[in-house]
Scaffold this active site. Structure first.
Site, PDB file in Angstrom:
ATOM      1  N   CYS A   1     -10.551  -5.665  -4.792  1.00  0.00           N
ATOM      2  CA  CYS A   1     -11.079  -4.480  -5.793  1.00  0.00           C
ATOM      3  C   CYS A   1     -12.042  -5.168  -6.687  1.00  0.00           C
ATOM      4  CB  CYS A   1      -9.954  -3.895  -6.650  1.00  0.00           C
ATOM      5  SG  CYS A   1      -8.949  -5.368  -7.516  1.00  0.00           S
TER       6      CYS A   1
ATOM      7  N   HIS B   1      21.943 -28.848  51.404  1.00  0.00           N
ATOM      8  CA  HIS B   1      21.094 -27.804  50.802  1.00  0.00           C
ATOM      9  C   HIS B   1      21.361 -28.032  49.263  1.00  0.00           C
ATOM     10  CE1 HIS B   1      18.211 -24.691  51.054  1.00  0.00           C
ATOM     11  NE2 HIS B   1      18.962 -23.744  50.225  1.00  0.00           N
TER      12      HIS B   1
ATOM     13  N   HIS C   1       5.736  -7.693 -17.513  1.00  0.00           N
ATOM     14  CA  HIS C   1       4.765  -8.744 -18.367  1.00  0.00           C
ATOM     15  C   HIS C   1       3.364  -8.359 -18.292  1.00  0.00           C
ATOM     16  CE1 HIS C   1       3.372 -12.781 -19.692  1.00  0.00           C
ATOM     17  NE2 HIS C   1       2.421 -12.498 -18.865  1.00  0.00           N
TER      18      HIS C   1
ATOM     19  N   HIS D   1      10.335  -8.391 -13.633  1.00  0.00           N
ATOM     20  CA  HIS D   1       9.673  -8.713 -14.938  1.00  0.00           C
ATOM     21  C   HIS D   1       8.469  -9.389 -14.874  1.00  0.00           C
ATOM     22  CE1 HIS D   1      14.360  -9.483 -15.642  1.00  0.00           C
ATOM     23  NE2 HIS D   1      13.886  -8.728 -16.667  1.00  0.00           N
TER      24      HIS D   1
ATOM     25  N   CYS E   1      -1.541 -16.451 -18.288  1.00  0.00           N
ATOM     26  CA  CYS E   1      -0.928 -17.416 -18.904  1.00  0.00           C
ATOM     27  C   CYS E   1       0.249 -17.955 -18.419  1.00  0.00           C
ATOM     28  CB  CYS E   1      -0.102 -16.392 -20.277  1.00  0.00           C
ATOM     29  SG  CYS E   1       1.112 -15.556 -19.736  1.00  0.00           S
TER      30      CYS E   1
ATOM     31  N   CYS F   1      -5.108  -1.905 -10.062  1.00  0.00           N
ATOM     32  CA  CYS F   1      -4.759  -1.354  -8.765  1.00  0.00           C
ATOM     33  C   CYS F   1      -3.716  -1.109  -8.358  1.00  0.00           C
ATOM     34  CB  CYS F   1      -5.372  -2.243  -7.895  1.00  0.00           C
ATOM     35  SG  CYS F   1      -7.186  -2.506  -8.131  1.00  0.00           S
TER      36      CYS F   1
ATOM     37  N   HIS G   1     -11.899  -5.764  -9.810  1.00  0.00           N
ATOM     38  CA  HIS G   1     -11.165  -6.554 -10.681  1.00  0.00           C
ATOM     39  C   HIS G   1     -11.173  -8.069 -10.209  1.00  0.00           C
ATOM     40  CE1 HIS G   1      -9.074  -2.623 -10.862  1.00  0.00           C
ATOM     41  NE2 HIS G   1      -9.624  -2.493 -12.008  1.00  0.00           N
TER      42      HIS G   1
ATOM     43  N   CYS H   1      12.457 -17.286 -13.477  1.00  0.00           N
ATOM     44  CA  CYS H   1      11.861 -16.156 -14.168  1.00  0.00           C
ATOM     45  C   CYS H   1      12.025 -16.374 -15.799  1.00  0.00           C
ATOM     46  CB  CYS H   1      12.596 -14.724 -13.684  1.00  0.00           C
ATOM     47  SG  CYS H   1      12.189 -13.376 -14.887  1.00  0.00           S
TER      48      CYS H   1
ATOM     49  N   HIS I   1      -2.477  -8.880 -18.775  1.00  0.00           N
ATOM     50  CA  HIS I   1      -2.635  -9.784 -17.843  1.00  0.00           C
ATOM     51  C   HIS I   1      -2.758  -9.194 -16.476  1.00  0.00           C
ATOM     52  CE1 HIS I   1      -1.001 -13.234 -20.600  1.00  0.00           C
ATOM     53  NE2 HIS I   1      -2.259 -12.756 -20.988  1.00  0.00           N
TER      54      HIS I   1
ATOM     55  N   CYS J   1      13.997 -28.376  49.947  1.00  0.00           N
ATOM     56  CA  CYS J   1      14.686 -27.594  48.585  1.00  0.00           C
ATOM     57  C   CYS J   1      14.992 -28.356  47.555  1.00  0.00           C
ATOM     58  CB  CYS J   1      15.995 -27.040  49.385  1.00  0.00           C
ATOM     59  SG  CYS J   1      17.108 -28.382  50.178  1.00  0.00           S
TER      60      CYS J   1
END
Lengths: 102, 478
Positions: free
Chosen positions: B6, B432, B75, B71, B63, B97, B8, B47, B81, B167
């Site tokens: 995109c 055999h 954020h 989360h 950051c 997007c 961005h 996290c 961001h 065989c």
């Protein structure tokens, strides 16, 4: 270090890459059992269905929609094997120097 | 193909330091190849809001923030961001997007990182897009024949015509053709030969794989292969019946030598494996046997490790009064049991009673058990037809050398049966050979020269068994 994180088990899993190994194993099993293909098919269906509403679903939307179904489709054998593997690894927590790298 | 992300992403790419940040994050947290970056990942990837390790952990590109699925979205939205990196697969998420974005330059960076990783991570390659080359596109548009593999499908099964007591060769070839790893090696055309045509055994086997999997069903005659065997293993030449096991070992030997012939040209391969043979035969079939001799007087242990391709197992009772084993487990137990022998101890210099014990140091990927049904030592060549039961799934852990302290993880030493070769008849010089092979999972076929019939699994387990082929159930990375 996060608080919950000092639970020895999960530290052990992470430091010794046990989690990585188990994740890889589960991933292989899920592919073998055809689970991944089924989930793919579901995603495809969902995307096609939403084509009428002219909005292509984002990955996040797909995740929220598919996850409950996908969880239900995991074969029992895979779950059992994962449980077994985790048990085996966790039994070794005491035996290994899990904290030596930190 | 060019994927353009995109607007961005285009803006992001304008500043080279952004790309550096991305590359660093990707190397350390997604690929995490080196021990150092693994350490960083373990102590940082959680996290920052809920202190969990997932699910779908992302790193913010703006950051120092890590967050789980829920989360990180909160954020990036509140902090404005725009980008976050998904840490298990390495996809870039654009908040503006509202979805993950693809970009050729970003892909190039991630690809480079993945290829440079110290450790191969399959997961990272599974969602890589495949950019077909010109040649591949050409092939795709011209070869449009499709073969659908179903459980009923018989592709990969071919009868082999008996050329007069061959065989023994046919049944071994059937077992080779159905060895999963070997099949993958040959069907992906990994063998590059620059030998004279018709002289290389590996090429002949490779051709045979192509014949087996091209969808034809009429039986094959293999005079060239037989001729090559006669040429390279002179003890097998002639029109007499031969021992299937001997042929198997000879075949591995020839394949191994011919593989090496083509490999010596690029010596770096040999160096990289530091002394270990890199040929496919050794990779699949070589295990090692550890023999410990303990002197009863001075308790000095002398250990010797020998590589080997197959386990030849005695069926008769070793000591007088010993019980005749009736299962593969019992035979293996007998094989790895400590036995008494008189031996010149190098440490105390006296001839002493010692115990000798064989254990398995390393296991090959394909184990071949040779049940010694033919006695060679006596003048009368007798066949031992004791019933030895063998399992579908075999766990080799009890027979391993006790060095488990080196590895904190319990190793998975399970093996599953994929081929059984039987001998019908009373002596080695007559009779055999037939083979049972696993075609698909749980679908077995009996190969009797050119006649191939579906077999019940109970029938396989109930058969006498001369050579048993087991394949490792779970493959590890090296």
């Amino acid at each position: 270090m996060p608080q919950e994180y000092d639970s020895r088990a999960s530290l052990h899993l992470d430091v010794n890459q046990g989690l990585d190994r188990v994740t890889e194993l589960v991933q292989t099993r899920l592919i073998e059992s055809g689970w991944r293909d089924q989930v793919k098919l579901h995603c495809r269906k969902t995307i096609l269905e939403s084509a009428n509403s002219k909005h292509v679903p984002t990955v996040d939307e797909l995740i929220t929609q598919i996850t409950p179904k996908a969880r239900g489709m995991v074969p029992d054998a895979v779950k059992r094997e994962l449980l077994h593997e985790l048990e085996l690894i966790l039994m070794n927590v005491d035996r290994t120097g899990y904290a030596k790298n930190i | 193909m060019s994927a353009k992300g995109c607007l961005h992403v285009q803006n992001l790419k304008r500043h080279p330091q952004n790309l550096d940040t991305f590359k660093w994050l990707h190397t350390v947290f997604v690929v995490a190849g080196s021990p150092k970056s693994h350490e960083i990942k373990v102590s940082n990837a959680w996290c920052r809001t809920c202190k969990n390790r997932g699910p779908f952990l992302h790193a913010c590109l703006g950051c120092v923030y890590f967050g789980c699925h829920k989360h990180i979205r909160e954020h990036t939205k509140s902090q404005k961001h725009n980008f976050s990196l998904e840490l298990s697969y390495g996809q870039l998420h654009c908040t503006a997007c509202g979805d993950y974005v693809y970009d050729a330059d970003i892909d190039a960076i991630t690809m480079e990182n993945k290829m440079n990783a110290a450790e191969f991570r399959k997961r990272l390659f599974e969602c890589t897009s495949w950019d077909a080359t010109e040649e591949e596109r050409d092939l795709l548009s011209h070869k449009t024949k499709k073969i659908c593999i179903t459980p009923e499908c018989t592709i990969g099964l071919r009868g082999l015509i008996n050329l007069g007591a061959t065989c023994f060769m046919n049944c071994i070839l059937q077992a080779l053709m159905h060895t999963p790893l070997l099949r993958d090696y040959f069907l992906t055309e990994r063998h590059n030969c620059n030998n004279v045509q018709g002289a290389c055994f590996v090429c002949e086997i490779s051709k045979l794989y192509q014949e087996f999997y091209n969808g034809d069903t009429f039986p094959l005659a293999l005079p060239c292969l037989l001729h090559l065997t006669w040429k390279h293993a002179t003890h097998l030449a002639g029109y007499r019946q031969q021992d299937a096991h001997e042929f198997f070992i000879a075949t591995l030997n020839i394949l191994h030598n011919h593989c090496l012939d083509t490999m010596h040209k690029n010596n770096e391969l040999l160096d990289r494996e530091n002394g270990k043979c890199p040929c496919i035969i050794d990779k699949i079939y070589t295990g090692s046997l550890q023999s410990d001799v303990v002197c009863q007087k001075c308790n000095v242990v002398s250990t010797k490790i020998d590589p080997l391709w197959d386990f030849s197992l005695d069926l008769g009772p070793v000591t007088l009064g010993g019980k005749q084993p009736t299962s593969l487990y019992a035979v293996l137990e007998q094989f790895t049991r400590a036995e008494l022998l008189s031996y010149m101890c190098s440490s105390c210099g006296t001839s002493q009673e010692s115990t000798k014990q064989l254990t398995m140091k390393t296991l090959p990927i394909v184990i071949n058990f040779h049940l010694k049904r033919f006695q060679h030592s006596e003048e009368i060549k007798k066949k031992i037809s004791t019933v030895i039961s063998f399992p579908e799934m075999l766990d080799m852990t009890p027979f391993m050398s006790s060095s488990s302290t080196e590895n904190p993880y319990p190793q998975d030493n399970r093996y599953s049966l994929f081929a059984v070769i039987n001998h019908v008849g009373t002596s080695i010089m007559s009779g055999h050979y037939t083979a049972y092979v696993r075609h698909h999972r749980d679908i077995w076929y009996k190969c009797n020269d050119e006649i191939i019939t579906r077999a019940k699994f109970e029938e396989v387990l109930a058969s006498e068994g001369y050579l048993l082929f087991y394949h490792k159930h779970v493959l590890d990375y090296e």
